[in-house]
Structure formats: C-alpha cells, structure tokens
Design a protein around this motif. Sequence first.
Motif, PDB file in Angstrom:
ATOM      1  N   ALA A   4       1.432  -1.708  -3.565  1.00 44.90           N
ATOM      2  CA  ALA A   4       0.415  -0.986  -2.799  1.00 44.90           C
ATOM      3  C   ALA A   4       0.889   0.428  -2.467  1.00 44.90           C
ATOM      4  O   ALA A   4       0.112   1.390  -2.537  1.00 44.90           O
ATOM      5  N   ALA A  11       0.545   2.567  -5.472  1.00 41.74           N
ATOM      6  CA  ALA A  11      -0.842   2.901  -5.812  1.00 41.74           C
ATOM      7  C   ALA A  11      -1.496   3.781  -4.748  1.00 41.74           C
ATOM      8  O   ALA A  11      -2.575   4.324  -4.975  1.00 41.74           O
ATOM      9  N   GLY A  12      -0.875   3.884  -3.573  1.00 44.89           N
ATOM     10  CA  GLY A  12      -1.403   4.811  -2.567  1.00 44.89           C
ATOM     11  C   GLY A  12      -2.291   4.182  -1.520  1.00 44.89           C
ATOM     12  O   GLY A  12      -3.130   4.851  -0.921  1.00 44.89           O
ATOM     13  N   ARG A  13      -2.143   2.912  -1.278  1.00 47.91           N
ATOM     14  CA  ARG A  13      -2.936   2.242  -0.250  1.00 47.91           C
ATOM     15  C   ARG A  13      -2.528   2.770   1.124  1.00 47.91           C
ATOM     16  O   ARG A  13      -1.372   2.700   1.501  1.00 47.91           O
ATOM     17  N   PRO A  26      -4.789   8.435  -4.124  1.00 53.53           N
ATOM     18  CA  PRO A  26      -4.779   7.272  -5.021  1.00 53.53           C
ATOM     19  C   PRO A  26      -5.502   7.545  -6.347  1.00 53.53           C
ATOM     20  O   PRO A  26      -5.019   7.135  -7.414  1.00 53.53           O
TER      21      PRO A  26
END
Lengths: 252, 486
Positions: free
Chosen positions: A45, A48-50, A72
């Motif tokens: 996460a 991915a840039g959560r 993201p």
Amino acid sequence: MLSIKNLEAGINGKMILKGISLEVKAGEIHAIMGPNGSGKSTLAAVLAGRDTVEIRGGSVTYMGNDLLQMAPEDRSKEGIFLGFQYPIEIPGVSMVNFMKTAVNEHRKHKGLPQLSASDFLKLMREKKEMVEIDSKLANRSVNEGFSGGEKKKNEIFQMAMLEPKLAILDETDSGLDIDALRIVANGVNRLRRPDNSSIVITHYQRLLDYIVPDVVHVLYDGRIVKTAGKELALELEEKGYDWIRKEVDNQN
Amino acid sequence: MQVCMENDQDNIINDITSGEYKYGFYTDIETEKIPKGLNEDVIRLISKKKGEPDWLLEFRLKSFRHWLTMKMPGWANLKIPEIDYQDIIYYAAPKQKPAPESIDDIDPELKKTFDRLGIPLEEQKRLSGVAVDAVMDSVSVKTTFRETLAELGIIFCSFSEAVREYPDLVKRYLGTVVPHTDNFFAALNSAVFSDGSFCYIPKGVRCPMELSTYFRINAANTGQFERTLLVADEESYVSYLEGCTAPMRDENQLHAAIVEIIAEKNAEVKYSTVQNWYPGDREGRGGIFNFVTKRGICRGDNSKISWTQVETGSAITWKYPSCILRGDNSIGEFYSVAVTNNHQQADTGTKMIHIGKNTRSTIVSKGISAGHGQNSYRGLVKVLKNASSSRNFSQCDSLLLGDKCGAHTFPYLEVDNQSAIVEHEATTSKIGEDQIFYCNQRGISTEDAIALIVNGYAREVINKLPMEFAVEAQKLLQISLEGSVG
Ligand SMILES: Nc1ncnc2c1ncn2[C@@H]1O[C@H](COP(=O)(O)OP(=O)(O)OP(=O)(O)O)[C@@H](O)[C@H]1O
Ligand SMILES: [Mg+2]
C-alpha cells in the motif's frame, strides 16, 4: 529500480512497518513471504501511495525519483502496478470503460495518442486471450460479483493491459485453482524483461515453482528478518514460521 | 453506434478541466420590463402586451384570485427562504421587432447568446433532426423548422403564437391536465405565464425530428413563468426536450413553469429535460428556485408518456413530473438523475396514478448528493379501484459523495385494487475511498474516477435521453460534481 531505506509506517497511530530496507534491481523478481499481519500488504500500500498509511520515516526511491512524493495515479503511469489482495468492486463501471480510461491515461502520460475504439477492443481481446480470462467478465462491471479467483485473474488481465515496469502482486495466487495459478504465473513471466521487475507476495511456495524468484524475503512483525535465495521458500513451507520467530526472539 | 458513444465518453472525460458554470454570462440587450409587483393590473398588462383574447385574460384572473387564497406548500424537505412576490418583475422581453419574419430580423446579440449556449438559431447550423423554440425571459425568440414540420401538420410554435393562431386547440387543452387550482405555483403560473412552447402532433404522425425548447433567463429581478402544452393525437409519436440555463447572480430568481402533456389513443410522448439553471455559488449564494408542475395524461388506451430528467442546476428544485394513466394498457415512465452539490437542495420525484386497467408504470430515480447538497426523492404510486392488473416498479437509488450531504426517500403507496403488483427497491451507496484508490492505482485521477463511477451509476437514465443530448448530460453531471471530493 526500487530502493527502500529504513521505511517506517503505521495506520491509525499503530506502527506496522518498523524499518524496512529493500533493493530491487531491474530484471529481478523478489518474493515476500511472512505470517499473517506481518505488514506485507501495508508495504504494498505504501508503494502504491495509499494515503491511509502514515509514513513515519525512511525513504523510497523509484527510478531515481522520490516515490513518496508522487500521486498514486502518477506512480501507476510511471509503471508501478499493484495486484490487490482484495480487488475492489466498482458497480456500474464496465471493465471496458475502466480499462480504456486507464490505458489512455497511461498513453497520454507517455505522449502517445489515444487508442481508437477499435484498436482498444483489439488490445483487450489480445490480452484477454493471453490471460485466458472469460470474455464475459470483461463485459461486466469492474469486479462486481466476480468470484474470488475471477477477481485475481482480472488483476493479471489489467496488469497485462498496462504492462508495468514494477509489478507488486499481493497474494494474487491465493484462491486460485491450479490452471489459474499457471495462467497468473505465465502472465508474470511474460512480463519478465531485463528492464522489468516484480515483487510477489505469497504464502505458498508452489507459486514460486512457476515464478522463480531471484530473492526471497521474510517479513515478520514489520521487519525483513531473513533474505535468501529461492530455497528459503521451500524451507518455510516445510518448517513454518516458528523457527524464524525463535531466531528473531534470540536476537532480541 | 456503440463505438462512437464510447469515443464521446473519452472526449468528455478529457474535456473537463474546470468546474465553472459555463452558462453564467449575461447578455447586455435592451429589455422591456414592466414594474415589479403583482396585482390584477399587472396581469391585465401582461395579457394586453401579448394581445390576448378575453377568455385567456379571464383564465389568468381566475387563477390569480385563486392564488391569493393559497399558501406556499411547506411539506417538501426543503429550506426555502421567504419569497417576496411583490419584489419580482413578471414580464421582461428583449426588445426586437414584433414578429421576426426571418432570421435576419433577430437581434444579432440574441443570436450570439444562443450560439454561445450551443443553440444556433439558424436552421442550417442546427443538428439536423432537432427543431428548437428558443425562449428568453418572457418571450419566444425564434422557433426553427416550423415550416418543415407544418408540412406534416405538426404545429410547433411559441405559446403566444398558438394563442393567436390556434386559439381553439389551446382553449380545448389548456389547464386540463394541471388545473389552475392545482397548487400554489401552478396557480401563480396560470396567472402570469408569459410564453413557452406549444406542440400538436396530428393523428397518425410520427414527428421526424426532436422538438425542443431552450429556456434562458437573462434579465435580473425577473421570474420566468413559462408554459408548455403538448398534445399527441391518436397514433402519433413525439420526442421532446427542454434545456435551461441562467446567468450567475447573487440573488435568487424564481422559475415556476407548467408542462401539460396529453397523449391520445396509441400515442407516445417522450419528454426529456436537461435542467441546468444556475445553481448558486459554493457558499449557496444565488441560484434559481425551480418550482415546476409537470404532468401528463395518457387519455387514450395504449398510450405512453415517458419523462426523463437530468437535474443538475437550480439552488432549489421542487418538481414531480407525473403521469395519469387513464387509458387502459397505458404506460407511464419516470427516469431521473438529480444532482445536488454545494448547498443545492432538491425534492423531486413523480406521481403515477393508475386509473385504467392493465396500466403500467416504471420509476427509476438516481439521486447524487455531494458537498452540503440535500436530495430527496418523493413519489406517489396510486392504484385506483378499477385499475385491475396494474403494475408499478420503482427503483430509488442514492449515491453520496462525502459525509456532509444527505439523501432521503419518501415513497407513498395507495393501492385500492387487489390485483395490482407494486414493487419498490431502494439502495444507498457511497463512493468509497477504496474504489477511488483502486482507480488511482490504474492511473485514473480522482476526478476522472468519480466521473466514471457517477456516469456508470446514472447510465440507465442517461441512456433514455436522445443520443445528441446524452453526451451533453453526461458532461454536465461531471461538471456539476467537480471539486466535490478531495
Ligand atoms: N486500517 C487499519 N487499522 C488498524 N490496523 C490495521 C489496518 N490495516 C491493517 N492493519 C494492521 O496492520 C497489520 C499488518 O497488516 P497487513 O495487511 O499489512 O498484513 P499482511 O502481512 O498483508 O497479512 P496477510 O498475510 O494476512 O495478508 C495487521 O496487524 C493489521 O491488523
Ligand atoms: Mg496481506
């Protein structure tokens, strides 16, 4: 390609990643294993840039850029693909529209013209065949009502459409039947090029029979506690995580 | 066809760069206005300006007297500020030659205005297949393709012209579907209505083009009170569309319209609305009060009336396009998408009154709330004693963006016939952060992700619009929701 240094991150004030360092070079496949709740998905996460995951320290460099500063969608367009452990359903949005928007965003980013409707459908058909996904699935809403295995296959289909540089597959093999497993593995292997890399998160060494990793890491309680060749996966399968746990406890 | 639609969808997504209201400009044109205020003299003045016959003046006065006895309805789930009916100008008309003979007689400023709105008045510039009645403030500016339609016996003109040229038809149908006593706003409209469109499709004629009315409010401090009367004679078919916009202003403006539809035996009327009145600014200043009575009657057997509405504009919307299903086997449909963003409020829905045997109705309502928007669905399904084997299906969905907005549903059911089948389904959903993140992860920005999801959600209704307008409506949905997340 990807360089993670001393990454610390948490969710809702709870520390989950407690100093992770990891180096992935172009062309490599890394496997990450580790017991439930050890932080594997959290790591994915973060990459991915959560934004629900708070970064507490450390750095991540991707192709020379500070990854943590990127939005993201830009990470995606720069070639990072996350195969979700739990793919999300989006009722009302057809796979065709969804993928077309995604593919064209990627193309725009690369300075390529938008695909015509017919070229797009051709591309779709090609990739569908490649991942042997049921044609009907692609005509439905994104993941809506898909079975567990179908959702996972759909992730691989999307990966094939977007041709990422760095694919992070979070338990894409869980819940797959043997045939699907082979298909997923083929998908990854086909993407394998000297300039592409993958991080494969899995609980089962059988996937690694198909996708042969260069390195296997064990993530335990927010730390990478062991890194070795592919034989480590076999050892884990045989012995479980207890011996790792003991090793870690002894060190402390 | 499919392929081409999809391309358009792409373009829309790429087109959208700013969430500004695009139609907020004002045309500086000489306008004839009467003084503010409302009394019998004002009504006489309006009637005189339009050179109306006595019976129509009588209708107006009767309506006005009734209106004086009424109070503004308070049952809707709306917060409506006090409206001072004496502080409104009831007639405003752009000055131009009395009855422009040709396009060259129309003030170039007016032409420019409608060009900017995407409604060119020159027939050769129009989308072929669409005839337009362009109404600015209190008057109709131009009706295109009148002659072409006349060859088929179709009458399509401004309401004022219809009163002059087809008084018998107007007299026969006016107020038969929405009586002047119907409700507060209908009574007000019946007293002061200025213009609107009239349409008559003769027996057995399928209208070969889309008919449409474009309503534009331009002048300040005015209200717009137009009336549309649409008669589809036996075995005829027509598809009709109305669009509306207004300049951005800090004060509210009142729009209280009436639409009456009559469908005779075996006739079918499709009535679509893309409502984009100025919604007010982000803080809720300004915007149109849209208080509208729309009703159709399926008078003849096997007739059908279908309402489709995409409501993105107005500060407050109060509107219930309804069907009276009197003919046996007649069909009523209501497809609606209503968006409330920022401080917009909408209380909208429909009434389906089943009178004839074996009548069927379908209601599909999709509410979308964002910002501080409040969105209510209010619907009545009424099945009378003799309406045996009647059926209704209602689907009322609400989509929420963010947590400061609200969605409410008020379905009412009155069934007096045992053999009727009535079904109601309702859902409420939220655009989840995980859905947006999933899109982000595939390279789709948050704005585009919302557009994708909203378009998917509204598709069932958008698809009911005529092709040319479906794309426009989709674009509107996106613009009106821009900046609502993040
Ligand atoms: N939203 C959240 N709030 C609180 N704790 C969370 C949240 N999300 C994850 N966690 C916790 O963070 C820890 C790591 O979770 P993560 O999903 O990364 O584990 P994982 O290694 O992927 O496990 P699995 O093998 O079961 O998929 C777990 O203890 C989990 O409960
Ligand atoms: Mg996990």
